[in-house]
Design a protein around this motif. Structure first.
Motif, PDB file in Angstrom:
ATOM      1  N   CYS A 132       0.853  -1.191   0.000  1.00 59.47           N
ATOM      2  CA  CYS A 132       0.000   0.000   0.000  1.00 59.47           C
ATOM      3  C   CYS A 132       0.887   1.239   0.000  1.00 59.47           C
ATOM      4  O   CYS A 132       2.118   1.146   0.062  1.00 59.47           O
ATOM      5  CB  CYS A 132      -0.958  -0.016   1.187  1.00 59.47           C
ATOM      6  N   GLN A 169      -0.229  -4.117   3.973  1.00 60.77           N
ATOM      7  CA  GLN A 169      -1.300  -4.476   4.894  1.00 60.77           C
ATOM      8  C   GLN A 169      -1.431  -5.984   4.931  1.00 60.77           C
ATOM      9  O   GLN A 169      -1.128  -6.683   3.962  1.00 60.77           O
ATOM     10  CB  GLN A 169      -2.627  -3.850   4.457  1.00 60.77           C
ATOM     11  N   ARG A 216      -7.379  -5.122   9.804  1.00 56.05           N
ATOM     12  CA  ARG A 216      -6.166  -5.243   8.995  1.00 56.05           C
ATOM     13  C   ARG A 216      -5.080  -4.392   9.634  1.00 56.05           C
ATOM     14  O   ARG A 216      -5.324  -3.271  10.059  1.00 56.05           O
ATOM     15  CB  ARG A 216      -6.428  -4.798   7.558  1.00 56.05           C
ATOM     16  N   SER A 217      -3.876  -4.925   9.685  1.00 52.75           N
ATOM     17  CA  SER A 217      -2.729  -4.196  10.220  1.00 52.75           C
ATOM     18  C   SER A 217      -1.890  -3.662   9.070  1.00 52.75           C
ATOM     19  O   SER A 217      -1.767  -4.308   8.029  1.00 52.75           O
ATOM     20  CB  SER A 217      -1.862  -5.126  11.077  1.00 52.75           C
ATOM     21  N   THR A 218      -1.327  -2.504   9.277  1.00 57.33           N
ATOM     22  CA  THR A 218      -0.386  -1.936   8.319  1.00 57.33           C
ATOM     23  C   THR A 218       1.012  -2.119   8.886  1.00 57.33           C
ATOM     24  O   THR A 218       1.258  -1.835  10.057  1.00 57.33           O
ATOM     25  CB  THR A 218      -0.657  -0.434   8.083  1.00 57.33           C
ATOM     26  N   HIS A 249      -3.097   0.196  14.957  1.00 58.57           N
ATOM     27  CA  HIS A 249      -3.045  -0.898  13.975  1.00 58.57           C
ATOM     28  C   HIS A 249      -1.863  -0.798  13.011  1.00 58.57           C
ATOM     29  O   HIS A 249      -1.898  -1.358  11.924  1.00 58.57           O
ATOM     30  CB  HIS A 249      -4.345  -1.020  13.175  1.00 58.57           C
ATOM     31  N   ARG A 250      -0.823  -0.054  13.389  1.00 56.87           N
ATOM     32  CA  ARG A 250       0.357   0.015  12.532  1.00 56.87           C
ATOM     33  C   ARG A 250       1.565  -0.533  13.288  1.00 56.87           C
ATOM     34  O   ARG A 250       1.755  -0.267  14.469  1.00 56.87           O
ATOM     35  CB  ARG A 250       0.635   1.446  12.077  1.00 56.87           C
TER      36      ARG A 250
END
Length: 195
Positions: free
Chosen positions: A9, A40, A48-50, A152-153
């Motif tokens: 991404c 991701q 969803r994790s980045t 979430h990163r």
């Protein structure tokens, strides 16, 4: 558990760090292959994790201790300063990173990862052949941590990458093997991986 699928991404603007270009003994070094990468993935956590992959200058430099010359003999234009430390430009590390590093990082989900250091949660993966098919041990050392500024990163920092002249140490050969999924999931959950 299924294989970890990653989707590249856009890299967040605040992490648009670039090494730019350098000149080493009259040759231009293009370091764009060390630009940050973001992907991701689904770690079965309900979101969803980045993952943001950042590269250090250790991927194309070495310490003064690993240079055969005394520091005063090293030409000033062969010394790289990133604002935190000074190191010596290394053509072998640069070429290996250009040929292998980005692809190796993007294939981490399918690679065997070794816990290089349990206390610091430092990991290594090894490529056993060069692009030309020659046998070598190209090691990529990295650490993973939650991004404190974004939910979430996860930050995956490539600490260093170079060819191992002596091969793996006894401790590295006997170290616990883990998957990228387990490393990322433990990081997202705020856990350490235990042997």
């Amino acid at each position: 558990m299924s294989k970890l699928e990653i989707a590249i991404c856009e890299t967040p603007a605040e992490f648009a760090h670039r090494f730019g270009r350098l000149t080493y003994q009259g040759s231009l070094w293009d370091l764009t292959h060390l630009d940050p990468i973001a992907f991701q993935c689904d770690l079965d956590l309900g979101f969803r994790s980045t993952v943001l992959v950042l590269f250090s200058c250790h991927c194309f430099t070495r310490s003064f201790a690993w240079d055969s010359r005394v520091r005063i003999e090293i030409p000033r234009d062969e010394i790289y300063n990133d604002g935190r430390e000074e190191r010596v430009l290394c053509p072998e590390r640069y070429e290996a990173s250009r040929q292998m590093l980005r692809d190796l990082v993007l294939t981490l989900p399918g690679r065997r990862i070794i816990m290089a250091d349990q206390r610091q949660q430092n990991f290594v993966t090894v490529e056993t052949t060069t692009a030309s098919g020659e046998r070598s041990l190209y090691a990529v050392f990295f650490e993973v941590e939650k991004d404190r500024t974004r939910k979430h990163r996860i930050l995956l920092r490539i600490q260093s990458a170079y060819t191992l002249e002596q091969g793996l140490t006894k401790r590295q050969k006997e170290a616990k093997k883990v998957t990228l999924r387990s490393v990322l999931r433990a990081t997202a959950e705020g856990r350490k991986i235990h042997p």
